[in-house]
Structures are given as structure tokens and as C-alpha cells.
Design a protein around this motif. Structure first.
Motif, short mmCIF file in Angstrom:
data_model
loop_
_atom_site.label_atom_id
_atom_site.label_comp_id
_atom_site.label_asym_id
_atom_site.label_seq_id
_atom_site.Cartn_x
_atom_site.Cartn_y
_atom_site.Cartn_z
N ALA A 81 16.66 17.67 1.49
CA ALA A 81 17.15 16.65 0.55
C ALA A 81 18.21 17.24 -0.37
CB ALA A 81 15.99 16.09 -0.27
N VAL A 82 17.94 18.46 -0.88
CA VAL A 82 18.90 19.11 -1.78
C VAL A 82 20.19 19.41 -1.02
CG1 VAL A 82 19.36 21.25 -3.03
CG2 VAL A 82 17.21 20.04 -3.37
N MET A 83 20.05 19.86 0.23
CA MET A 83 21.21 20.14 1.06
C MET A 83 22.08 18.89 1.19
SD MET A 83 21.09 21.75 4.85
CE MET A 83 22.57 21.96 5.84
N GLY A 84 21.44 17.76 1.42
CA GLY A 84 22.17 16.51 1.55
C GLY A 84 22.88 16.12 0.27
N SER A 85 22.18 16.25 -0.86
CA SER A 85 22.80 15.80 -2.10
C SER A 85 23.92 16.74 -2.54
CB SER A 85 21.75 15.63 -3.20
OG SER A 85 21.09 16.83 -3.40
N LEU A 86 23.77 18.05 -2.27
CA LEU A 86 24.85 18.99 -2.61
C LEU A 86 26.07 18.72 -1.74
CD1 LEU A 86 22.97 22.39 -3.08
CD2 LEU A 86 23.85 20.86 -4.84
N TRP A 87 25.81 18.43 -0.46
CA TRP A 87 26.92 18.13 0.46
C TRP A 87 27.66 16.87 0.00
CZ3 TRP A 87 29.99 20.19 3.84
CH2 TRP A 87 30.70 19.38 4.73
N ASP A 88 26.87 15.88 -0.44
CA ASP A 88 27.45 14.66 -0.96
C ASP A 88 28.28 14.92 -2.22
OD1 ASP A 88 27.32 12.40 0.45
OD2 ASP A 88 25.65 11.49 -0.65
N ALA A 89 27.83 15.91 -2.99
CA ALA A 89 28.52 16.22 -4.24
C ALA A 89 29.80 17.00 -3.99
CB ALA A 89 27.60 17.01 -5.15
N GLY A 90 30.03 17.38 -2.73
CA GLY A 90 31.30 18.01 -2.39
C GLY A 90 31.30 19.53 -2.34
N LEU A 91 30.11 20.14 -2.42
CA LEU A 91 30.07 21.60 -2.27
C LEU A 91 30.34 21.98 -0.82
CD1 LEU A 91 28.54 21.43 -5.04
CD2 LEU A 91 27.26 23.42 -4.26
#
Lengths: 337, 353
Positions: A81-91
Motif C-alpha cells: 500500500a505504501v509502495m502504491g501511494s509513494l509511486w502515486d506521489a511521484g517518487l
């Protein structure tokens, strides 16, 4: 099971038996089940068992010390879940992956802190964090899924070496498994793990810092679950809060089937890996035969019960034999433990 | 411990800093690489016999999907094909993947799938397609570039509008309503609820207030408890709209046995057989659904048409679907079954599913 100096015991040890049974099952299935022995199926099978095998490595250590970690699947889900949200945040993905592994380690450290510093029972703690981490995963990503991960990464995780049957991810898995095996069976750390599981008090008197040992085992367990979360997310190109739901039971089942005693102090890593392969092959073969899920669950359940029962039956039979030998042959030297 | 810990932390920090310098982010262009079938369809080709089609619903032992796939079996019997049903016990995102892999191994001709997650099944569906297997999504779509056609029970817009209209009719035009959905990530439920929300924002529906969207996870007990929770949290609730067969039945069962009976309306999407008793006892005045067996039936006909080369999934292609008549493929491979039927005390006894 394995008594030092008792060659018979070594030969008939549980983990050797599991390895043997696994080899037999795979061979029989290759011959009898249509499409089981194909190279493509081999790839599918390995990809399916990868996360279980990976998480089973540190789990073996933890169960040998007499503890347990039931939060691994939730750690996997929260990492995803964290991986997904960080990816969404543009990292960048190269940044996200190490962060996720660190996150896993931190989640493991929380378990370790409760179990070793506050001396709480591992079962209670990790059932608690099982619920907590899964809940956090839904807080992080809610009910959505993030799917637009870079194709290079997703296709590497699902891909094979040179389009052959061997998945790209198998080689690192073998390296990591060998490393864990060496540490458990050929280093002082491994000996401490067995000693801590055989008797905590005695191990402490022998100068082993069991608390610290267990703490780091939980950290490693969390970090590995984090790695599994990353791999899972890339394999299914889908970061979700419910990823890996229920996986902890598959892992514990494989570890116990592989001959690790739930009471600690006993077990081998080759046995555990055989347990993982055995469960996954059975499932794969039975599915190819269109056997229903219910029947699959029954087979798994029966196998587990047998794996817990048989060693006990064998060891009590052995004890009885020894007693009888002692009674019939006075003066005969029997290996005492 | 402390020195070793610091060393570890510093090296981990270094790794992160190094990693941060370069990298692939979301904003880098990635090509979708969608697979397009290049085969031209021949509408006059004969329908093949002996087509092996496997149905992979979201999960097994769900009454709704059981009816869906029974329609598929009927159609394959008519077409002299081979029907198979496989599926997981839990409707999780990744659980369908190993089943798809098994079906590839067994060299099926067609896979009919109701996707738990549109993207998680994508890589393995595309592997199936490169192995020559046709993919028909039904009920809950997979990502567009991993299937050949999608059987849509009704347009998302049509369902959402029907749900809004039900809520308005049953509340008498104003008051508080709540939604009881399936899982939080169910593709179709979420799409319908989106439309429902848009409808509610229109001036026609100004009198309605949506209090909450609750999730019963398509589990009878959880849905029952969620319905109970809604009525306790929102004492002025007038209508519970449940766009899932499990949810509507659980909500109706709770309301019919409580003091809310007759005061709070339950509506949404349900099957006549499970709702019959609640319509007869007055708990439920009306609800809607398409015939789920027709979805599976249409999916099987579309699968055999694909397999026979009569259609390829392009917009405008036509094929015949037995008793349902002729269908035309719409934009992005979508085939719409038709408008939903509204069931009430007058017509419910004409249906048996």
C-alpha cells in the motif's frame, strides 16, 4: 528428530522424509498430471511459491527460537500500500523500493520490541500487529489500487531468464535461501537460534543474548516481508491494501510441514523449502486436475495434521523400542540423550 | 547494538540518497503496449463446435455468480462446446491469477472472467491471449488491453440512474439515504455508486442526502451488521440502497425483523428468489436486476463467436446470441446486455432465478 551420532535417526529424520516426499510428488505429478511437467507450468509454480518461500526463511528462524510472527502477510500488504501511494506521489521506483524494505524492517522492529523488551507473548503481539498493519494498509491506500508501475520492473519480476522456464526472481531467491541456510546451520548465530529454542534459560546461562537475537530476527522477518511486498506488487502490477491476505498461514503451514517444531529447538531450512515446494506442487497439480478448492483445503489440512502427528508417533515408537531393547538385552548400550 | 545500529542506519541513508538521485517515476512515459488482435473477423464463418470455455467468476459459491455461469453452461450446451467452472474461494485481487495460469496450461479456447482487480489479472490474461486463448470479461471488467470483449450487464450510467430513481421514489422525493455496497474495491459497484452520486448532485434530487456508503464485503453476516449500524447511526434514514445481491438480502432480513419495517425502505439490486419473501411481507416494495443467467449465456456466445472468427472485438461487429438475438459490439469491445428489469409485488412471481 535428529540425534547427533545416531545415523539411523538422521536417515529417517522428518525433514529428509519431506524432501523425499516432495521429490516423489513432483515426479509422479510430472508423469501423471497433464501439463504439470511443462516448462511454462514450472515458471508459474515458482512464481506462485516465491513469496511463501521468501517469508518462510526468517519464519523458520523465529519458530526455531520458539516464537512466531503472524504479522508477515499484513506487513506485505502495508508495504504494498505504501509502495502504491509513494509511486502515486511521484517518487522514483529506485527510491521507493529501499524505503519499503526499511519500512518492513521498522514494522518487524515493533514486533521485536514488544516480544523481547516488553516480554509479551509473540502469538498475542503478532496477532495484534496482523490486524494493526492490515488496518494501516487500508488507511494508506483505502480501497483503491495503484497499477501503473514501470513496465521494465513488472516484466522483470514476471519474466524468465532468456525466455526459458526459469523466472528471473529465482536466482536471487536461491542466493538468499542459501545464505539463510548457511547462517542457520553453519554459524554461531544459527547455533544460538537452536539453543534459544531448546531452552531459553540454559541458553542465557551459556552467554547467549536471546532477547537481542530474537529482536533482530523480527527485524529481518519484517524486512523480508517488505521485499516480498515489493515483489508481490510488481508481479501483479497492482498495489493494494489487501495484497497477500492470509499468506501468513500458508507460510506457517509450510514451515511446520517442513519439520520445524512449533515448540522451538528443532528444524532445518532444506526441510522447510521442501515443505513450501510440496504444498505449492500439490496445489498446482490438483488444480490442473480440476480438483475443487474445498478438496485442496482438505488435503492441506490433513497433511499438516499428519506432519504434526507423525514425528510424535515415530519418536514414541522409538522410545518404546529402546525400552524393550533395554529390557531384553541387559547391559546393552543404548544411546542416551 | 548502538554502534552497529548507527552504521546500519548511515549506510541505509546513503543507499536512499544514492537512489534518490536518479530514477523512474510515475511521470516518465510508459507505452501501454496494448495488444490488438490483427485478425480480420469473418461474420459468415461457421460457429465452431467443441469450443472449450472456462468460466472464472470473482469467487465460487456466490449465489449470483452461480446463476451467471449456469447461463454459460446452457449456451455451451446449445453450441456443443465444453463448459468448465473454476475459481477462488476469496475474491482477492491476486487469487485469480494462478487459475488463469492453470487454464493456459490446460489449453482452453476461451476464458470468461469476472475480474476481481482489472490490473492484477492483466499480465496473465495477456499470456493467455498470446497462447491463442480468447478472453471474454463479464460482470466486472478487466483492463481494456487484456481482454477481447466485455459483456456489460447494463451500462454503468443506466444502473446508477436506476438506483437514484429507486431512492427518490421510495423516499417520496426527500430525506436521508445510505448505500450498502460489496467490497470497497469492487469495480462495478464503485462505478455505479459514482453515477448515483452524480445523479444526486442534480437539482431533481436536491431533497436527497447521502449519509454514508457502508461496505458489507459481500459477506452475509458483515452486511447484516453494517445495515444494523447504518440504522443506528442515522435514525432519520429513509432508504438503504444496496447494489449487491448479498447486501440487499441481508439488509432486508434485518429490516423485516426490526422495528424499522415499513419505515425504512430497502432497495437496490437483488434476485427475485432471495427477495420474494421480503416483497410479500412488505419490507421491500421494488428492486431491480438484469437476468444474471443471460450474462453468462451472452458471454459464452461471444466466446464461441470469437473462437470461430466471426468477431474479433472491434466496434460495430455483429454476432447472434441464440435466444437473446443479435448484438453489436460497442466502443472498446463492450457488449451491453440490455436495460435492467424492475421487480415488484405484481411481477415477481413470473421470475425464477
Amino acid at each position: 528428530m535428529s540425534e547427533p551420532g545416531n545415523r539411523l535417526g538422521r536417515l529417517f529424520s522428518w525433514d529428509a522424509a519431506v524432501v523425499l516426499v516432495t521429490v516423489v510428488v513432483v515426479l509422479v505429478a510430472s508423469g501423471a498430471v497433464e501439463n504439470f511437467g511443462t516448462s511454462r507450468n514450472f515458471t508459474f509454480l515458482l512464481l506462485d511459491l516465491l513469496p511463501i518461500a521468501l517469508i518462510a526463511l526468517p519464519m523458520t528462524f523465529i519458530i526455531v527460537t520458539g516464537e512466531i510472527d503472524l504479522s508477515v502477510a499484513s506487513t506485505l500488504g502495508l508495504t504494498s500500500a505504501v509502495m502504491g501511494s509513494l509511486w502515486d506521489a511521484g517518487l522514483s521506483i529506485e527510491m521507493i523500493i529501499p524505503l519499503c524494505v526499511v519500512l518492513g524492517a521498522i514494522l518487524g522492529a515493533v514486533n521485536g520490541f514488544f516480544v523481547t523488551v516488553l516480554k509479551l507473548p509473540a502469538l498475542a503481539v503478532t496477532i495484534g500487529t496482523l490486524a494493526l498493519y492490515r488496518g494501516l494498509a487500508f488507511v494508506v491506500l483505502g480501497d483503491g489500487a495503484v497499477a501503473d508501475f514501470p513496465r521494465d520492473y513488472t516484466s522483470w519480476v514476471t519474466g524468465t531468464i532468456g525466455d526459458g522456464p526459469i523466472p528471473n526472481v529465482l536466482i536471487p531467491l536461491i542466493v538468499v535461501a542459501a545464505l539463510f541456510g548457511l547462517v542457520l546451520h553453519a554459524t554461531p548465530i544459527g547455533r544460538s537460534v537452536f539453543a534459544a529454542g531448546a531452552g531459553e534459560q540454559a541458553a542465557r546461562f551459556a552467554g547467549i543474548r536471546t532477547g537481542r537475537l530474537k529482536f533482530w530476527l523480527y527485524v529481518v522477518s519484517g524486512a523480508v516481508a517488505g521485499v516480498a511486498g515489493v515483489l508481490w506488487t510488481l508481479r501483479y502490477s497492482s498495489a493494494r491494501a489487501d495484497n497477500g491476505f492470509g499468506l501468513e498461514l500458508a507460510v506457517v503451514a509450510a514451515v511446520l510441514l517442513g519439520g520445524v517444531s512449533i515448540f522451538g529447538g528443532k528444524g532445518t531450512l532444506p526441510g522447510v523449502l521442501a515443505g513450501v515446494v510440496l504444498l505449492a506442487s500439490l496445489q498446482n497439480a490438483l488444480r490442473l486436475q480440476d480438483v475443487s478448492n474445498e478438496a485442496l483445503n482438505i488435503v492441506t489440512g490433513v497433511l499438516l495434521i499428519v506432519s504434526v502427528l507423525l514425528p510424535n508417533i515415530v519418536s514414541s515408537a522409538r522410545t518404546a523400542l529402546r525400552r524393550r531393547n533395554r529390557a531384553t538385552a541387559p547391559g546393552a548400550v543404548s544411546p542416551e540423550r | 547494538m548502538s554502534r552497529r545500529f548507527i552504521t546500519g542506519a548511515v549506510s541505509a541513508g546513503l543507499v536512499l540518497v544514492l537512489a534518490a538521485c536518479s530514477g523512474t517515476t510515475k511521470n516518465d512515459s510508459t507505452d501501454a503496449g496494448a495488444q490488438q488482435s490483427t485478425a480480420a473477423a469473418n461474420p459468415n464463418a461457421a460457429a465452431k463446435e467443441g469450443v472449450k470455455m472456462a468460466f472464472l467468476p470473482k469467487q465460487l459459491n456466490n449465489p449470483y455468480s452461480d446463476i451467471e455461469v449456469s447461463g454459460g453452461k446452457t449456451a455451451l450446451d446449445e453450441l456443443k462446446g465444453e463448459y468448465k467452472l473454476v475459481g477462488p474461494n476469496d475474491a482477492s485481487a491476486s487469487s485469480q491469477v494462478s487459475y488463469i495460469n492453470t487454464l493456459i496450461q490446460q489449453q482452453q479456447n476461451v476464458i470468461g472472467i469476472a475480474a476481481n482487480d482489472p490490473n492484477a489479472v492483466c499480465p496473465s490474461l495477456n499470456q493467455a491471449r498470446s497462447a491463442g486463448i480468447k478472453v471474454v470479461a463479464f460482470d466486472s471488467d478487466a483492463a481494456k488491453d487484456c481482454r477481447d470483449v466485455f459483456i456489460n450487464q447494463a451500462t454503468t450510467q443506466g444502473i446508477g440512474e436506476a438506483l437514484a430513481k429507486q431512492a427518490k421514489d421510495l423516499s417520496g422525493g426527500s430525506g436521508e439515504i445510505a448505500v450498502l455496497s460489496a467490497t470497497p474495491n469492487a469495480t462495478n459497484q464503485n462505478a455505479w455508486i459514482e453515477v448515483l452520486k452524480k445523479e444526486l448532485a442534480k437539482p431533481d434530487y436536491a431533497g436527497l442526502k447521502l449519509d454514508k456508503i457502508a461496505y458489507g464485503n459481500d459477506d452475509d453476516q458483515k452486511s447484516f451488521q453494517e445495515a444494523q449500524g447504518l440504522l443506528q447511526s442515522f435514525p432519520n434514514l429513509k432508504v438503504i440502497v444496496s447494489p449487491t445481491t448479498v447486501g440487499i438480502a441481508a439488509a432486508a432480513r434485518y429490516v423485516s425483523s426490526s422495528s424499522y419495517k415499513g419505515k425504512v425502505a430497502v432497495t437496490g439490486l437483488g434476485t427475485p428468489n432471495q427477495m420474494r419473501a421480503f416483497v410479500k411481507d412488505g419490507t421491500v416494495k421494488q428492486f431491480a436486476l438484469w437476468n444474471p443467467a443471460d450474462i453468462g449465456y451472452l458471454a459464452a456466445y461471444a466466446g464461441v463467436a470469437l473462437s470461430s472468427g466471426q468477431i474479433s472485438g472491434k466496434e460495430g461487429e455483429k454476432f447472434k446470441a441464440g435466444k437473446l438475438g443479435e448484438y453489436t459490439i460497442g466502443a472498446s469491445g463492450e457488449i451491453v446486455l440490455g436495460p435492467p428489469t424492475t421487480f415488484d409485488a405484481n411481477n415477481i412471481d413470473k421470475f425464477n432465478f
